[in-house]
Motif scaffolding. Sequence first.
Motif, PDB file in Angstrom:
ATOM      1  N   TRP A   7     -29.526 -42.289   4.918  1.00  0.00           N
ATOM      2  CA  TRP A   7     -28.817 -41.018   4.854  1.00  0.00           C
ATOM      3  C   TRP A   7     -27.946 -40.896   6.108  1.00  0.00           C
ATOM      4  N   THR A  48     -31.172 -39.713  -2.468  1.00  0.00           N
ATOM      5  CA  THR A  48     -30.602 -38.406  -2.763  1.00  0.00           C
ATOM      6  C   THR A  48     -30.674 -37.565  -1.489  1.00  0.00           C
ATOM      7  N   GLU A  49     -30.155 -36.351  -1.519  1.00  0.00           N
ATOM      8  CA  GLU A  49     -30.190 -35.489  -0.340  1.00  0.00           C
ATOM      9  C   GLU A  49     -31.614 -35.145   0.080  1.00  0.00           C
ATOM     10  N   GLU A  92     -34.090 -40.830  -6.118  1.00  0.00           N
ATOM     11  CA  GLU A  92     -34.204 -40.625  -7.549  1.00  0.00           C
ATOM     12  C   GLU A  92     -35.526 -41.211  -8.049  1.00  0.00           C
TER      13      GLU A  92
END
Length: 338
Positions: free
Chosen positions: A10, A192-193, A197
Amino acid sequence: MITSNPIGDWTWEITSSTDGFRPRRAAETAVAVWNILADHELASPVGKVGLSVRSVGNMRDVRLDAGGLNLELEPLAPGTDLSRAVAEADSLDGDHLVSARIDCPGFWLESGARHRVEKLFAIGVDVWKSSLLVVTLETYSDAWLTMDTRDREQPQVHAENAPRLSAALEEISALLGSAPDPGDSSHYAVPTETGFEDPSIEGPAYDDSWGTFEVPTRSGLLRSRIPSSEDEYEETTEHPVRYFTIQRDEQTLGYVWASVADDAAGYEPRTAAGDAAFEAGAEWLLRLRAAHGQGLTPLSALEWVAQRPPRPEIGLIAEDAPQEAPSLDSLEELSGRY
């Protein structure tokens, strides 16, 4: 399972609206992210941090390279290794790329037990020409997934670990004032944030992605540390293998093994032990290569390396007699766990 390359990552980007970011900001941000991970046991209270400064006009111009600094409880307090490196970085003139990196040992939870992983996360913070700050968080574990990277469902592991990651990502975003940009899909998972997933819905991108990609990657990392040679045993076998466990300071670093029925022998690093597993493994491969040069069969080579004078720095053999695994795959499985 634990990987050598990130499962996912991220990124957060922050631009300066005032006088710009000083090198100290890179270190402060890295430490602040580390503290958030530590609050969730995703980073241990001690670790190592590196700080470097390069000229933007010539990335080969390294103005400061301070690696392996102790990450103390108050890393930026006066007199610490990191504070001295930051002071040196702050004194440099010109346009620079300032980089801080922390490899984070942390804890994998399973059935209420805590298992230490030497590189659960890595934090990177870059400051470009004082105007752009980029924070990257990488993870090397599949504990956050509903299915592990060998395609097995793990609902309990996910339940114990995924909420910790989600909470940490939320707190890092609050610290930095923006949501993360999830990295691209990897061989293993889709970030994902808030985590990843669910691979049980769409199905994994690859069958047994850990075995398909991690095993060759680990072999490449090991062999990059020693000179190339054709005078060695085969790397793979379809037969059962016998092996010795290699330990140092009560930590398992890996397994030296030999096939029971063909010309294969090698070393499997315990990925959760981090760089130490690969540093030791290179030396054990050289010992096997020396045995091959004497014309020893793999099983004889296994006994021969066990009888060599011990070198504690590369680990010691933990058993009096070799153990047996039904396949090399099962030993690789053991080496890839926490």
